[in-house]
Design a protein around this motif. Sequence first.
Motif, short mmCIF file in Angstrom:
data_model
loop_
_atom_site.label_atom_id
_atom_site.label_comp_id
_atom_site.label_asym_id
_atom_site.label_seq_id
_atom_site.Cartn_x
_atom_site.Cartn_y
_atom_site.Cartn_z
N MET A 1 0.83 -1.20 0.00
CA MET A 1 0.00 0.00 0.00
C MET A 1 0.88 1.26 0.00
SD MET A 1 -3.21 -0.75 0.03
CE MET A 1 -3.42 -2.35 -0.60
N LYS A 65 -8.00 7.77 -0.23
CA LYS A 65 -7.46 6.40 -0.27
C LYS A 65 -7.37 5.81 -1.66
CE LYS A 65 -11.81 4.24 1.11
NZ LYS A 65 -12.41 3.45 2.19
N ARG A 92 -2.60 5.50 7.52
CA ARG A 92 -3.18 4.90 6.31
C ARG A 92 -2.77 3.43 6.19
NH1 ARG A 92 -2.52 3.71 0.91
NH2 ARG A 92 -4.18 4.46 -0.46
N ALA A 96 -5.28 0.37 6.07
CA ALA A 96 -5.27 -0.47 4.87
C ALA A 96 -5.11 -1.95 5.22
CB ALA A 96 -4.17 -0.02 3.92
N PHE A 103 -8.25 0.09 -0.49
CA PHE A 103 -7.17 1.05 -0.67
C PHE A 103 -6.38 0.76 -1.93
CE2 PHE A 103 -8.20 1.45 3.72
CZ PHE A 103 -7.85 2.73 4.10
#
Length: 138
Positions: A1, A65, A92, A96, A103
């Motif tokens: 991510m 996102k 984040r 995620a 995401f």
Amino acid sequence: MVSSVGYISGQELKEIIKGPGKPGTDYLVVDVRDEDHAGGNITNSAHWPSEEFEEGVHKLIAESKHLPKIIFHCALSQQRGPFAARHYARIREHEARKSPNDFANQEVLILRSGFTGWQQLYKDDAELVVNWDPERWG
């Protein structure tokens, strides 16, 4: 991510803004300046003051996102901008992990030299700077 937080030059950001990508769809510039936000800003940037950033970071994550690129800055990008970018990336990443399918992969970046450097280069380009006040920067 999110693998890490990196840096982006003014020239690179200029190419993104003037390129075919759309703000809010392909990238987002996040300005975390506080009272020093007055006097000009990067065109189509989102203002998330550092004084309120920690309590608002979850909302920013929810709103961004899906974006492939998010760029943070403050006046010089030495304290508030880097802190916000790292805090955002950390929260984040945590969110995620809970729901990875929600995401997109995202690059989290910090604008080198912040708005101070940006306005020195691009203050006369209306595609790159809005609300510029020469009295604030004179």
